[in-house]
Design a protein around this motif. Structure first.
Motif, PDB file in Angstrom:
ATOM      1  N   MET A 187       0.825  -1.185   0.000  1.00 23.34           N
ATOM      2  CA  MET A 187       0.000   0.000   0.000  1.00 23.34           C
ATOM      3  C   MET A 187       0.876   1.258   0.000  1.00 23.34           C
ATOM      4  SD  MET A 187      -2.944   0.942   2.686  1.00 23.34           S
ATOM      5  CE  MET A 187      -4.268   1.942   2.187  1.00 23.34           C
ATOM      6  N   VAL A 188       1.921   1.253   0.834  1.00 23.21           N
ATOM      7  CA  VAL A 188       2.824   2.405   0.883  1.00 23.21           C
ATOM      8  C   VAL A 188       3.490   2.592  -0.471  1.00 23.21           C
ATOM      9  CG1 VAL A 188       4.894   3.340   1.973  1.00 23.21           C
ATOM     10  CG2 VAL A 188       3.197   2.164   3.358  1.00 23.21           C
ATOM     11  N   ASN A 189       3.953   1.485  -1.058  1.00 14.92           N
ATOM     12  CA  ASN A 189       4.604   1.574  -2.365  1.00 14.92           C
ATOM     13  C   ASN A 189       3.641   2.068  -3.439  1.00 14.92           C
ATOM     14  OD1 ASN A 189       7.183   0.863  -1.580  1.00 14.92           O
ATOM     15  ND2 ASN A 189       6.863  -1.320  -1.939  1.00 14.92           N
ATOM     16  N   GLN A 190       2.377   1.690  -3.359  1.00 13.52           N
ATOM     17  CA  GLN A 190       1.386   2.168  -4.331  1.00 13.52           C
ATOM     18  C   GLN A 190       1.208   3.673  -4.220  1.00 13.52           C
ATOM     19  OE1 GLN A 190      -1.985  -0.220  -3.283  1.00 13.52           O
ATOM     20  NE2 GLN A 190      -1.470  -1.856  -4.724  1.00 13.52           N
ATOM     21  N   THR A 215       4.356   5.384  -5.595  1.00 17.48           N
ATOM     22  CA  THR A 215       4.393   5.280  -7.052  1.00 17.48           C
ATOM     23  C   THR A 215       3.399   6.249  -7.687  1.00 17.48           C
ATOM     24  OG1 THR A 215       5.027   2.964  -6.875  1.00 17.48           O
ATOM     25  CG2 THR A 215       4.196   3.684  -8.998  1.00 17.48           C
ATOM     26  N   SER A 216       2.197   6.350  -7.095  1.00 14.62           N
ATOM     27  CA  SER A 216       1.196   7.264  -7.662  1.00 14.62           C
ATOM     28  C   SER A 216       1.598   8.724  -7.508  1.00 14.62           C
ATOM     29  CB  SER A 216      -0.169   7.022  -7.022  1.00 14.62           C
ATOM     30  OG  SER A 216      -0.150   7.417  -5.668  1.00 14.62           O
ATOM     31  N   LEU A 217       2.456   9.012  -6.522  1.00 14.53           N
ATOM     32  CA  LEU A 217       2.951  10.381  -6.333  1.00 14.53           C
ATOM     33  C   LEU A 217       4.216  10.657  -7.140  1.00 14.53           C
ATOM     34  CD1 LEU A 217       2.440  10.747  -2.464  1.00 14.53           C
ATOM     35  CD2 LEU A 217       1.047  11.752  -4.289  1.00 14.53           C
ATOM     36  N   GLY A 218       4.667   9.648  -7.903  1.00 14.59           N
ATOM     37  CA  GLY A 218       5.841   9.825  -8.739  1.00 14.59           C
ATOM     38  C   GLY A 218       7.149   9.636  -7.984  1.00 14.59           C
ATOM     39  N   LYS A 219       7.086   9.043  -6.816  1.00 14.97           N
ATOM     40  CA  LYS A 219       8.283   8.794  -6.005  1.00 14.97           C
ATOM     41  C   LYS A 219       8.741   7.363  -6.221  1.00 14.97           C
ATOM     42  CE  LYS A 219       7.785  12.778  -3.863  1.00 14.97           C
ATOM     43  NZ  LYS A 219       8.660  13.883  -4.050  1.00 14.97           N
ATOM     44  N   ASN A 220       9.978   7.096  -5.864  1.00 12.52           N
ATOM     45  CA  ASN A 220      10.490   5.732  -5.939  1.00 12.52           C
ATOM     46  C   ASN A 220       9.887   4.898  -4.817  1.00 12.52           C
ATOM     47  OD1 ASN A 220      12.191   6.229  -8.108  1.00 12.52           O
ATOM     48  ND2 ASN A 220      13.869   6.896  -6.783  1.00 12.52           N
ATOM     49  N   PRO A 221       9.459   3.672  -5.145  1.00  6.00           N
ATOM     50  CA  PRO A 221       8.904   2.813  -4.089  1.00  6.00           C
ATOM     51  C   PRO A 221      10.001   2.353  -3.132  1.00  6.00           C
ATOM     52  CG  PRO A 221       8.948   1.659  -6.193  1.00  6.00           C
ATOM     53  CD  PRO A 221       9.387   3.060  -6.460  1.00  6.00           C
ATOM     54  N   PHE A 260      11.579  -2.629  -0.168  1.00  6.52           N
ATOM     55  CA  PHE A 260      11.107  -3.852   0.468  1.00  6.52           C
ATOM     56  C   PHE A 260       9.589  -3.926   0.319  1.00  6.52           C
ATOM     57  CE2 PHE A 260      12.710  -0.701   3.470  1.00  6.52           C
ATOM     58  CZ  PHE A 260      11.550  -0.216   4.037  1.00  6.52           C
ATOM     59  N   SER A 261       9.064  -5.106   0.555  1.00  6.78           N
ATOM     60  CA  SER A 261       7.647  -5.342   0.290  1.00  6.78           C
ATOM     61  C   SER A 261       6.747  -4.712   1.354  1.00  6.78           C
ATOM     62  CB  SER A 261       7.382  -6.852   0.219  1.00  6.78           C
ATOM     63  OG  SER A 261       7.553  -7.415   1.505  1.00  6.78           O
ATOM     64  N   ASP A 262       5.468  -4.636   1.012  1.00 10.26           N
ATOM     65  CA  ASP A 262       4.491  -4.094   1.945  1.00 10.26           C
ATOM     66  C   ASP A 262       4.373  -4.958   3.199  1.00 10.26           C
ATOM     67  OD1 ASP A 262       3.883  -1.905   0.412  1.00 10.26           O
ATOM     68  OD2 ASP A 262       2.099  -2.806  -0.514  1.00 10.26           O
ATOM     69  N   SER A 263       4.534  -6.270   3.046  1.00  7.06           N
ATOM     70  CA  SER A 263       4.414  -7.141   4.217  1.00  7.06           C
ATOM     71  C   SER A 263       5.549  -6.885   5.207  1.00  7.06           C
ATOM     72  CB  SER A 263       4.380  -8.616   3.800  1.00  7.06           C
ATOM     73  OG  SER A 263       5.603  -8.992   3.204  1.00  7.06           O
ATOM     74  N   VAL A 264       6.745  -6.600   4.723  1.00  9.52           N
ATOM     75  CA  VAL A 264       7.857  -6.271   5.620  1.00  9.52           C
ATOM     76  C   VAL A 264       7.582  -4.945   6.323  1.00  9.52           C
ATOM     77  CG1 VAL A 264      10.317  -5.675   5.709  1.00  9.52           C
ATOM     78  CG2 VAL A 264       9.559  -7.586   4.292  1.00  9.52           C
ATOM     79  N   THR A 265       7.059  -3.984   5.587  1.00  6.20           N
ATOM     80  CA  THR A 265       6.698  -2.700   6.182  1.00  6.20           C
ATOM     81  C   THR A 265       5.636  -2.887   7.252  1.00  6.20           C
ATOM     82  OG1 THR A 265       7.152  -1.610   4.079  1.00  6.20           O
ATOM     83  CG2 THR A 265       5.876  -0.374   5.678  1.00  6.20           C
ATOM     84  N   TYR A 266       4.604  -3.652   6.934  1.00 10.86           N
ATOM     85  CA  TYR A 266       3.513  -3.906   7.871  1.00 10.86           C
ATOM     86  C   TYR A 266       4.029  -4.608   9.128  1.00 10.86           C
ATOM     87  CZ  TYR A 266      -0.714  -5.958   9.823  1.00 10.86           C
ATOM     88  OH  TYR A 266      -1.715  -6.341  10.672  1.00 10.86           O
ATOM     89  N   GLU A 267       4.858  -5.638   8.950  1.00  6.86           N
ATOM     90  CA  GLU A 267       5.399  -6.375  10.090  1.00  6.86           C
ATOM     91  C   GLU A 267       6.300  -5.487  10.953  1.00  6.86           C
ATOM     92  OE1 GLU A 267       7.301  -9.854   8.523  1.00  6.86           O
ATOM     93  OE2 GLU A 267       5.430 -10.666   7.762  1.00  6.86           O
ATOM     94  N   SER A 268       7.091  -4.639  10.334  1.00  4.42           N
ATOM     95  CA  SER A 268       7.980  -3.743  11.087  1.00  4.42           C
ATOM     96  C   SER A 268       7.190  -2.727  11.910  1.00  4.42           C
ATOM     97  CB  SER A 268       8.921  -3.007  10.131  1.00  4.42           C
ATOM     98  OG  SER A 268       9.724  -3.917   9.430  1.00  4.42           O
ATOM     99  N   ILE A 269       6.179  -2.140  11.293  1.00  7.15           N
ATOM    100  CA  ILE A 269       5.352  -1.157  12.003  1.00  7.15           C
ATOM    101  C   ILE A 269       4.592  -1.835  13.142  1.00  7.15           C
ATOM    102  CG2 ILE A 269       3.334   0.351  11.771  1.00  7.15           C
ATOM    103  CD1 ILE A 269       4.416   1.065   8.963  1.00  7.15           C
ATOM    104  N   THR A 270       4.077  -3.030  12.888  1.00  8.75           N
ATOM    105  CA  THR A 270       3.368  -3.783  13.927  1.00  8.75           C
ATOM    106  C   THR A 270       4.303  -4.104  15.088  1.00  8.75           C
ATOM    107  OG1 THR A 270       1.898  -4.725  12.266  1.00  8.75           O
ATOM    108  CG2 THR A 270       2.016  -5.854  14.393  1.00  8.75           C
TER     109      THR A 270
END
Length: 81
Positions: free
Chosen positions: A1-4, A7-13, A16-26
């Motif tokens: 979701m963060v990468n999406q 990407t939609s804002l024209g930034k580099n994703p 790492f994957s969304d699942s790694v981001t989610y697990e780290s934040i959790t």
């Protein structure tokens, strides 16, 4: 979701994957909550430790609530002088 969103804002994703981001934040949130609840539920300051001793003395019958109230009242009266 963060990468999406990036990407939609024209930034580099993120690299790492969304699942790694989610697990780290959790993990960070879980750790912060665990530390907060451990701090909140344990007496660590001198006044808190003393109040625990008074509470336990009242529970065990070594002190009565009236004795504690009299002590607090006498301290309050001497402070006002």
């Amino acid at each position: 979701m963060v990468n999406q969103i990036l990407t939609s804002l024209g930034k580099n994703p993120l690299p790492f994957s969304d699942s790694v981001t989610y697990e780290s934040i959790t993990l960070l949130i879980t750790t912060a909550v665990a530390i907060y609840t451990a701090w909140k539920n344990n007496s660590v300051t001198k006044p808190a430790l003393m109040s625990d001793k008074i509470k336990n003395a009242v529970k065990n019958g070594a002190l009565t609530a009236e004795q504690v109230a009299e002590f607090i009242d006498s301290f309050s009266e001497s402070e006002g002088k």
